[in-house]
Design a protein around this motif. Structure first.
Motif, PDB file in Angstrom:
ATOM      1  N   ILE A 248      -3.998  22.831  -5.309  1.00 17.17           N
ATOM      2  CA  ILE A 248      -4.072  21.673  -4.416  1.00 17.17           C
ATOM      3  C   ILE A 248      -5.314  21.808  -3.541  1.00 17.17           C
ATOM      4  N   PRO A 249      -6.226  20.839  -3.572  1.00 19.35           N
ATOM      5  CA  PRO A 249      -7.427  20.953  -2.742  1.00 19.35           C
ATOM      6  C   PRO A 249      -7.129  21.207  -1.263  1.00 19.35           C
ATOM      7  N   ALA A 250      -6.039  20.650  -0.751  1.00 18.04           N
ATOM      8  CA  ALA A 250      -5.682  20.865   0.651  1.00 18.04           C
ATOM      9  C   ALA A 250      -5.114  22.257   0.897  1.00 18.04           C
ATOM     10  N   ARG A 251      -4.804  22.983  -0.180  1.00 18.07           N
ATOM     11  CA  ARG A 251      -4.291  24.352  -0.115  1.00 18.07           C
ATOM     12  C   ARG A 251      -2.977  24.482   0.656  1.00 18.07           C
ATOM     13  N   ARG A 252      -2.166  23.438   0.622  1.00 20.12           N
ATOM     14  CA  ARG A 252      -0.849  23.501   1.252  1.00 20.12           C
ATOM     15  C   ARG A 252       0.069  22.473   0.613  1.00 20.12           C
ATOM     16  N   LEU A 253       1.356  22.625   0.883  1.00 21.56           N
ATOM     17  CA  LEU A 253       2.335  21.651   0.431  1.00 21.56           C
ATOM     18  C   LEU A 253       2.378  20.480   1.415  1.00 21.56           C
ATOM     19  N   ALA A 254       2.860  19.337   0.929  1.00 24.88           N
ATOM     20  CA  ALA A 254       3.075  18.198   1.821  1.00 24.88           C
ATOM     21  C   ALA A 254       4.307  18.441   2.673  1.00 24.88           C
ATOM     22  N   LYS A 255       4.300  17.909   3.876  1.00 22.49           N
ATOM     23  CA  LYS A 255       5.473  17.922   4.733  1.00 22.49           C
ATOM     24  C   LYS A 255       6.283  16.652   4.452  1.00 22.49           C
ATOM     25  N   PRO A 256       7.606  16.736   4.379  1.00 22.91           N
ATOM     26  CA  PRO A 256       8.414  15.545   4.113  1.00 22.91           C
ATOM     27  C   PRO A 256       8.112  14.394   5.065  1.00 22.91           C
ATOM     28  N   GLU A 257       7.845  14.703   6.330  1.00 25.62           N
ATOM     29  CA  GLU A 257       7.592  13.635   7.298  1.00 25.62           C
ATOM     30  C   GLU A 257       6.301  12.874   7.006  1.00 25.62           C
ATOM     31  N   GLU A 258       5.360  13.505   6.293  1.00 37.78           N
ATOM     32  CA  GLU A 258       4.148  12.788   5.908  1.00 37.78           C
ATOM     33  C   GLU A 258       4.467  11.686   4.902  1.00 37.78           C
ATOM     34  N   LEU A 259       5.401  11.968   4.009  1.00 40.53           N
ATOM     35  CA  LEU A 259       5.880  10.948   3.074  1.00 40.53           C
ATOM     36  C   LEU A 259       6.661   9.864   3.814  1.00 40.53           C
ATOM     37  N   GLY A 260       7.488  10.295   4.764  1.00 38.17           N
ATOM     38  CA  GLY A 260       8.291   9.348   5.527  1.00 38.17           C
ATOM     39  C   GLY A 260       7.442   8.362   6.295  1.00 38.17           C
ATOM     40  N   ASP A 261       6.391   8.844   6.926  1.00 35.57           N
ATOM     41  CA  ASP A 261       5.539   7.962   7.720  1.00 35.57           C
ATOM     42  C   ASP A 261       4.767   6.977   6.846  1.00 35.57           C
ATOM     43  N   LEU A 262       4.347   7.418   5.663  1.00 35.86           N
ATOM     44  CA  LEU A 262       3.661   6.505   4.751  1.00 35.86           C
ATOM     45  C   LEU A 262       4.619   5.412   4.279  1.00 35.86           C
ATOM     46  N   ALA A 263       5.851   5.798   3.975  1.00 35.32           N
ATOM     47  CA  ALA A 263       6.849   4.808   3.553  1.00 35.32           C
ATOM     48  C   ALA A 263       7.118   3.794   4.657  1.00 35.32           C
ATOM     49  N   ALA A 264       7.195   4.267   5.901  1.00 36.26           N
ATOM     50  CA  ALA A 264       7.432   3.353   7.025  1.00 36.26           C
ATOM     51  C   ALA A 264       6.288   2.351   7.148  1.00 36.26           C
ATOM     52  N   PHE A 265       5.065   2.808   6.947  1.00 34.82           N
ATOM     53  CA  PHE A 265       3.939   1.877   7.004  1.00 34.82           C
ATOM     54  C   PHE A 265       4.024   0.852   5.879  1.00 34.82           C
ATOM     55  N   LEU A 266       4.335   1.307   4.656  1.00 29.82           N
ATOM     56  CA  LEU A 266       4.443   0.373   3.535  1.00 29.82           C
ATOM     57  C   LEU A 266       5.551  -0.648   3.762  1.00 29.82           C
ATOM     58  N   ALA A 267       6.565  -0.253   4.524  1.00 30.01           N
ATOM     59  CA  ALA A 267       7.677  -1.162   4.812  1.00 30.01           C
ATOM     60  C   ALA A 267       7.362  -2.148   5.921  1.00 30.01           C
ATOM     61  N   SER A 268       6.235  -1.989   6.561  1.00 30.20           N
ATOM     62  CA  SER A 268       5.951  -2.748   7.779  1.00 30.20           C
ATOM     63  C   SER A 268       5.248  -4.070   7.522  1.00 30.20           C
ATOM     64  N   GLU A 269       5.166  -4.854   8.591  1.00 25.91           N
ATOM     65  CA  GLU A 269       4.412  -6.100   8.557  1.00 25.91           C
ATOM     66  C   GLU A 269       2.930  -5.831   8.365  1.00 25.91           C
ATOM     67  N   ARG A 270       2.462  -4.692   8.859  1.00 29.33           N
ATOM     68  CA  ARG A 270       1.048  -4.324   8.755  1.00 29.33           C
ATOM     69  C   ARG A 270       0.607  -4.131   7.315  1.00 29.33           C
ATOM     70  N   ALA A 271       1.555  -3.841   6.405  1.00 28.90           N
ATOM     71  CA  ALA A 271       1.218  -3.560   5.008  1.00 28.90           C
ATOM     72  C   ALA A 271       1.496  -4.749   4.089  1.00 28.90           C
ATOM     73  N   ALA A 272       1.513  -5.945   4.659  1.00 30.59           N
ATOM     74  CA  ALA A 272       1.918  -7.129   3.902  1.00 30.59           C
ATOM     75  C   ALA A 272       1.023  -7.442   2.700  1.00 30.59           C
ATOM     76  N   TYR A 273      -0.223  -6.954   2.711  1.00 27.99           N
ATOM     77  CA  TYR A 273      -1.140  -7.274   1.614  1.00 27.99           C
ATOM     78  C   TYR A 273      -1.337  -6.090   0.667  1.00 27.99           C
ATOM     79  N   ILE A 274      -0.527  -5.054   0.838  1.00 30.93           N
ATOM     80  CA  ILE A 274      -0.519  -3.931  -0.105  1.00 30.93           C
ATOM     81  C   ILE A 274       0.645  -4.167  -1.055  1.00 30.93           C
ATOM     82  N   ASN A 275       0.339  -4.452  -2.301  1.00 28.83           N
ATOM     83  CA  ASN A 275       1.391  -4.890  -3.208  1.00 28.83           C
ATOM     84  C   ASN A 275       1.085  -4.491  -4.643  1.00 28.83           C
ATOM     85  N   GLY A 276       2.108  -3.958  -5.312  1.00 26.32           N
ATOM     86  CA  GLY A 276       1.981  -3.629  -6.720  1.00 26.32           C
ATOM     87  C   GLY A 276       1.134  -2.408  -7.003  1.00 26.32           C
ATOM     88  N   VAL A 277       1.128  -1.452  -6.086  1.00 27.38           N
ATOM     89  CA  VAL A 277       0.296  -0.268  -6.287  1.00 27.38           C
ATOM     90  C   VAL A 277       1.148   1.005  -6.236  1.00 27.38           C
TER      91      VAL A 277
END
Length: 262
Positions: free
Chosen positions: A221-250
């Motif tokens: 892994i170029p970052a030389r570490r594992l992901a933290k679960p909360e990093e996934l959680g925060d990305l999911a929260a953003f995708l669920a938000s009004e701010r991410a309304a134009y991110i679709n099908g990716v």
């Protein structure tokens, strides 16, 4: 940044542990009312207690096997009565066992399909009619980098999960006009119970210690570490938000740079 999730109703499958639990936590932190699904009632009770204690939002645990149509339908009936119509649905059901092609039996192929693809189909079919009527909705499928780049020993995952991406893309094509987004979140090596299971399976198959397995993963892994679960959680929260309304099908990989293509 206000994500506009205050009072939204979110359904998170596989939410009693690991990435699903982290996503439920991030949504609760933003003020969403969260229904958490899992086959394990004891784990659900623990997760509910943690979310209520730290965030004070409505948390509704539902014992549900998301591979079974009647259980998914019944779960949504309960959720609608308790919290209201879901605005956000996170499709997440863990991963199939680590095996090579020659070692996979017919029933294991069927089980992998049900666990990852069928469960996503069932959850989306329950949510989409009301989302279309209200002209707003967020569907997030948690898959894996194995859907983007076949991984050694993860044949079942690498075979079935790309089908989830096809479903996500098809939903985005058909429902974007109704204010609904559908995206896939592709975790890399993340510090969860699931990764411990994979490390143990590789250790048993290869004779390497689990410590060495983890060291080799981190070295790749170029970052030389594992992901933290909360990093996934925060990305999911953003995708669920009004701010991410134009991110679709990716499909968005969050992997510290592990996948070698953009």
């Amino acid at each position: 940044m206000d994500l506009g999730l205050e009072g939204k109703v979110a359904v998170v499958a596989g939410a009693s542990a690991g990435i699903g639990k982290a996503i439920a936590r991030s949504l609760a932190q933003e003020g969403a009312k969260v229904a958490i699904l899992s086959r394990s009632k004891p784990n659900l009770d623990v997760a509910k207690g943690e979310l209520k204690k730290h965030y004070g939002v409505d948390v509704y645990p539902v014992v549900c096997d998301v591979t079974r149509e009647k259980q998914v339908a019944g779960a949504f009936v309960k959720i609608r009565k308790q919290l209201g119509e879901p605005d956000i649905v996170v499709c997440n059901a863990g991963g199939p066992p680590s095996k090579h092609v020659a070692d996979i039996k017919a029933d294991e192929w069927d089980a992998a399909y049900k666990l990852n693809l069928k469960s996503t189909i069932l959850l989306c079919q329950e949510a989409l009619p009301a989302m279309k009527k209200r002209k707003w909705g967020r569907l997030i499928a948690v898959t894996s980098i194995s859907a983007l780049q076949a991984s050694e020993g993860l044949v079942l995952s690498s075979t079935v999960r790309p089908g989830v991406h096809g479903l996500v893309k098809s939903i985005s094509n058909d429902y974007a006009q109704y204010g609904i987004t559908a995206n896939a979140l592709c975790p890399g090596f993340t510090a969860t119970e699931r990764l411990n299971e994979l490390a143990a399976a590789i250790s048993k198959r290869s004779g390497k210690s689990t410590k060495r397995v983890y060291s080799e993963w981190k070295a790749d892994i170029p970052a030389r570490r594992l992901a933290k679960p909360e990093e996934l959680g925060d990305l999911a929260a953003f995708l669920a938000s009004e701010r991410a309304a134009y991110i679709n099908g990716v499909a968005i990989n969050i992997d510290g740079g592990f996948v070698k293509v953009i």
